[in-house]
Design a protein around this motif. Structure first.
Motif, mmCIF file in Angstrom:
data_model
loop_
_atom_site.group_PDB
_atom_site.id
_atom_site.type_symbol
_atom_site.label_atom_id
_atom_site.label_comp_id
_atom_site.label_asym_id
_atom_site.label_seq_id
_atom_site.Cartn_x
_atom_site.Cartn_y
_atom_site.Cartn_z
ATOM 1 N N GLY A 273 -15.695 -2.788 1.672
ATOM 2 C CA GLY A 273 -15.645 -3.056 3.107
ATOM 3 C C GLY A 273 -14.358 -2.638 3.784
ATOM 4 O O GLY A 273 -14.362 -2.319 4.977
ATOM 5 N N LEU A 274 -13.238 -2.646 3.029
ATOM 6 C CA LEU A 274 -11.945 -2.382 3.663
ATOM 7 C C LEU A 274 -11.145 -1.303 2.955
ATOM 8 O O LEU A 274 -10.943 -0.214 3.497
ATOM 9 C CB LEU A 274 -11.119 -3.677 3.720
ATOM 10 C CG LEU A 274 -11.642 -4.798 4.631
ATOM 11 C CD1 LEU A 274 -10.754 -6.027 4.522
ATOM 12 C CD2 LEU A 274 -11.702 -4.334 6.075
ATOM 13 N N THR A 275 -10.678 -1.572 1.763
ATOM 14 C CA THR A 275 -9.700 -0.667 1.148
ATOM 15 C C THR A 275 -10.300 0.679 0.770
ATOM 16 O O THR A 275 -9.593 1.684 0.734
ATOM 17 C CB THR A 275 -9.070 -1.319 -0.098
ATOM 18 O OG1 THR A 275 -10.100 -1.596 -1.064
ATOM 19 C CG2 THR A 275 -8.378 -2.613 0.270
ATOM 20 N N GLY A 276 -11.606 0.716 0.481
ATOM 21 C CA GLY A 276 -12.240 1.998 0.146
ATOM 22 C C GLY A 276 -12.237 2.982 1.293
ATOM 23 O O GLY A 276 -12.472 4.189 1.082
ATOM 24 N N LYS A 277 -11.962 2.515 2.506
ATOM 25 C CA LYS A 277 -11.906 3.403 3.667
ATOM 26 C C LYS A 277 -10.556 4.119 3.767
ATOM 27 O O LYS A 277 -10.388 4.993 4.615
ATOM 28 C CB LYS A 277 -12.176 2.602 4.941
ATOM 29 C CG LYS A 277 -13.584 2.007 4.954
ATOM 30 C CD LYS A 277 -13.813 1.054 6.109
ATOM 31 C CE LYS A 277 -15.214 0.445 6.022
ATOM 32 N NZ LYS A 277 -15.483 -0.544 7.072
ATOM 33 N N CYS A 278 -9.607 3.707 2.921
ATOM 34 C CA CYS A 278 -8.302 4.376 2.859
ATOM 35 C C CYS A 278 -8.377 5.456 1.779
ATOM 36 O O CYS A 278 -8.416 5.141 0.581
ATOM 37 C CB CYS A 278 -7.199 3.377 2.518
ATOM 38 S SG CYS A 278 -7.055 2.001 3.678
ATOM 39 N N PHE A 279 -8.403 6.700 2.185
ATOM 40 C CA PHE A 279 -8.576 7.787 1.226
ATOM 41 C C PHE A 279 -7.248 8.299 0.667
ATOM 42 O O PHE A 279 -7.231 9.059 -0.290
ATOM 43 C CB PHE A 279 -9.374 8.919 1.856
ATOM 44 C CG PHE A 279 -10.792 8.518 2.188
ATOM 45 C CD1 PHE A 279 -11.742 8.414 1.189
ATOM 46 C CD2 PHE A 279 -11.149 8.178 3.478
ATOM 47 C CE1 PHE A 279 -13.040 8.010 1.465
ATOM 48 C CE2 PHE A 279 -12.436 7.773 3.781
ATOM 49 C CZ PHE A 279 -13.385 7.689 2.769
ATOM 50 N N ASP A 280 -6.154 7.866 1.265
ATOM 51 C CA ASP A 280 -4.845 8.135 0.690
ATOM 52 C C ASP A 280 -4.572 7.078 -0.377
ATOM 53 O O ASP A 280 -4.645 5.871 -0.111
ATOM 54 C CB ASP A 280 -3.770 8.081 1.774
ATOM 55 C CG ASP A 280 -2.378 8.311 1.220
ATOM 56 O OD1 ASP A 280 -1.992 9.478 1.067
ATOM 57 O OD2 ASP A 280 -1.695 7.304 0.926
ATOM 58 N N LEU A 281 -4.270 7.504 -1.600
ATOM 59 C CA LEU A 281 -4.142 6.569 -2.716
ATOM 60 C C LEU A 281 -3.027 5.556 -2.501
ATOM 61 O O LEU A 281 -3.174 4.374 -2.846
ATOM 62 C CB LEU A 281 -3.917 7.341 -4.015
ATOM 63 C CG LEU A 281 -5.084 8.225 -4.490
ATOM 64 C CD1 LEU A 281 -4.714 8.943 -5.777
ATOM 65 C CD2 LEU A 281 -6.331 7.374 -4.696
ATOM 66 N N GLN A 282 -1.904 5.997 -1.939
ATOM 67 C CA GLN A 282 -0.785 5.089 -1.710
ATOM 68 C C GLN A 282 -1.141 4.044 -0.658
ATOM 69 O O GLN A 282 -0.834 2.855 -0.815
ATOM 70 C CB GLN A 282 0.445 5.885 -1.278
ATOM 71 C CG GLN A 282 1.696 5.036 -1.125
ATOM 72 C CD GLN A 282 2.928 5.876 -0.823
ATOM 73 O OE1 GLN A 282 2.872 7.100 -0.802
ATOM 74 N NE2 GLN A 282 4.048 5.215 -0.576
ATOM 75 N N GLU A 283 -1.810 4.463 0.396
ATOM 76 C CA GLU A 283 -2.229 3.535 1.434
ATOM 77 C C GLU A 283 -3.244 2.535 0.888
ATOM 78 O O GLU A 283 -3.172 1.339 1.180
ATOM 79 C CB GLU A 283 -2.831 4.300 2.615
ATOM 80 C CG GLU A 283 -3.312 3.391 3.728
ATOM 81 C CD GLU A 283 -4.054 4.138 4.823
ATOM 82 O OE1 GLU A 283 -4.545 3.469 5.756
ATOM 83 O OE2 GLU A 283 -4.166 5.373 4.736
#
Length: 307
Positions: A273-283
């Motif tokens: 729902g949330l973190t998978g939408k961040c495609f930058d690994l560090q973010e």
């Protein structure tokens, strides 16, 4: 919740009785009889002061501009206002391809003849609906130019080759704008002068907790407050530009809770729902760390929901 139940809900949330009476008088004077339904919004807007100011502006006949960052409830507020006034919504989302002909209408062929096909703004203002001009600061000048005479005291528009377009008395305009999005720009003074402006506040822990408990009545009280605090942690990192707005997604938070209720762990659900939408690994790692500080990844339905 039906439209009538939604209106009763606001009476219990502290909206002044005289303001609710004025809204009822507006509905009585302008009964909706069109085919388009007046739909109750998915969520109520929690924030009596803002709702009071916005409803007062529309009852006064003003055009309303809701300005604020992501996840401040601009469109939810617009949906709630439409229910209180008993009018349906037409939503126009601005982008580079939206031009005057899309908004007002254009010539088309039908039955071998040239005829006028009305656009969403034309349909809305002739029926007397609530027209939401979403992300108005992404609109092209050509698109905005056709709105100027509709938005001022003239409340009409000359449509070349066709009759003059006159606004229904119950028509209201609500524009929304976010700050700092790619492709946005400042609104010119001529357009701004046609609106009254509300700067939407960032929802606090109390408002977020109320929203979560409204959507999930069986959510444990302590967990609801934890979820609200978690969302505020993400917003703080977003405002500090440590993460993008991808993880600052209230819809994503609600979807994660639904997934947990159906059996996923908190770690799995928040990844989807949330973190998978961040495609930058560090973010993504930073967002995961923020969540882990508030909520164990192995928690499931039993720890988060009562009963």
């Amino acid at each position: 919740m039906t439209a009538e139940e939604m209106r009763n809900f606001f009476g219990g949330q502290g909206l002044r009785p005289e303001l609710l009476a004025q809204a009822a008088a507006f509905r009585e004077a302008n009964p909706w009889q069109g085919k388009r339904e007046v739909n109750a919004p998915r969520f109520p807007y929690f924030g009596t002061e803002i709702l009071t100011a916005a409803l007062t502006a529309l009852l006064a006949g003003a055009n309303l501009l809701l300005a604020g960052p992501k996840a401040t409830g601009k469109n939810i507020l617009a949906e709630n206002l439409a229910v209180l006034l008993g009018r349906p919504l037409w939503n126009v989302s601005f982008h580079i391809d939206v031009d005057a002909s899309y908004l007002i209408g254009m010539d088309t062929f039908k039955g071998g003849e040239v005829c006028f096909r009305p656009g969403p703004v034309h349909d809305c203002v002739t029926a007397g609906g609530i027209c939401v001009l979403d992300e108005i600061n992404m609109a092209r000048n050509e698109a905005l130019a056709v709105l100027h005479s509709l938005l001022d005291h003239r409340r009409q528009l000359e449509v070349p080759g066709y009759d003059r377009l006159n606004l229904h008395p119950a028509t209201r305009f609500i524009a929304t704008m976010n700050y700092g999005y790619s492709g946005t720009r400042e609104l010119n003074e001529a357009l701004l002068s046609r609106f009254v402006v509300i700067h939407m506040p960032v929802p606090g822990e109390s408002e977020l907790t109320s929203l979560l408990k409204y959507e999930f009545p069986d959510l444990r009280e302590t967990v609801a407050r934890t979820m609200a605090a978690l969302f505020l942690d993400l917003r703080q990192k977003y405002e500090a530009r440590e993460i993008s707005g991808r993880a600052l997604d209230l819809r994503g938070l609600l979807e994660a809770l639904r997934l947990i209720k159906l059996g996923l762990t908190a770690g799995q659900a928040f990844s989807m729902g949330l973190t998978g939408k961040c495609f930058d690994l560090q973010e993504r790692a930073l967002a995961e760390d923020i969540i882990a500080l508030r909520l164990p990844a192995d928690w499931g339905r039993e720890e988060i929901f009562a009963g």
